[in-house]
Design an enzyme around this catalytic site. Sequence first.
Site, PDB file in Angstrom:
ATOM      1  N   SER A   1       0.840  -1.194   0.000  1.00  0.00           N
ATOM      2  CA  SER A   1       0.000   0.000   0.000  1.00  0.00           C
ATOM      3  C   SER A   1       0.872   1.239   0.000  1.00  0.00           C
ATOM      4  O   SER A   1       2.016   1.221   0.477  1.00  0.00           O
ATOM      5  CB  SER A   1      -0.904   0.017   1.237  1.00  0.00           C
TER       6      SER A   1
ATOM      7  N   TYR B   1      -2.465  -0.644  10.356  1.00  0.00           N
ATOM      8  CA  TYR B   1      -2.536  -1.074   8.956  1.00  0.00           C
ATOM      9  C   TYR B   1      -1.280  -0.652   8.201  1.00  0.00           C
ATOM     10  O   TYR B   1      -0.666  -1.462   7.480  1.00  0.00           O
ATOM     11  CB  TYR B   1      -3.779  -0.458   8.311  1.00  0.00           C
TER      12      TYR B   1
END
Length: 293
Positions: free
Chosen positions: A185, A198
Amino acid sequence: MDKELDFIKSFPKSLPGQHQSKHPGMECTLNPKPIFDNPNYTASNKLNDKVALITGGDSGIGRAVAVAYAKEGANLAIVYYDEHEDAEETKKIIESLGRKCLLIPGDITDNKFCNNAIQKTINEFKQLNILVNNAAVQYAQNSILDITDEQLEKTFKTNIFSMFYLVRAALPYLKEGSSIINTASITAYKGDERLIDYSCTKGAIVTFTRSMALSLAKMGVRVNAVAPGPVWTPLIPSSFDVGEVATFGTDTAMGRPAQPVELASTYVFLASNDASFITGEIVHVNGGKIVNG
């Protein structure tokens, strides 16, 4: 008329505010539905008769990758949690393309389940050539003080522990020319003040990818990752409130979030022999957000 450009220009610039209480969300209830297939895509048998296992392959990026792989000639094993309606729809699409699809529901935080998922794939298809570690969860919190031990463990077990489990279980079956592709990501590089745990897991995925690339190079197994920016998937309305969803992705240089179909070709490339000299790399597909690394 440029059909490809017209197709891209049809992508929505903004999204209506919405929220899903179920995490990580259902694609069948999203408005608008994510665009996962390019009707103008011309396949060239890059993955003919290969077998790919994709976690989170029922929806979002995973579904787009699964459909593109099927168009390129691969058979699919789709690992997902409990989004049965989405998974059945994905299977229907794959089978309509003339390829086989095995659905494997379960919890990838469980090492035994991961071992069984690999074994079921081998039992069904007799081989495994591509492993796509794509499934993830995220829970937005305003402060680290709001991140419970339970959330921290869930995020790490889902996003990074599962990759260890699946690679370890798959390794005896991966032959020279096989490929592992992990979904990282942009948060691994830029961080996110509300997605602290995350973002940490995505940073770990980058390092895991580079370390495994070095470890498996002698076997002829390539390991790469894709680092998406904002992408319209079920994870978004199940993670953020209505107002945040309505402005999601508008801060990219292109002024909109990506559609899952816009990432699929990158996964095809990394899985194919076109990428035969590429390993340990992170490909950024983020709409113009500048990152280092």
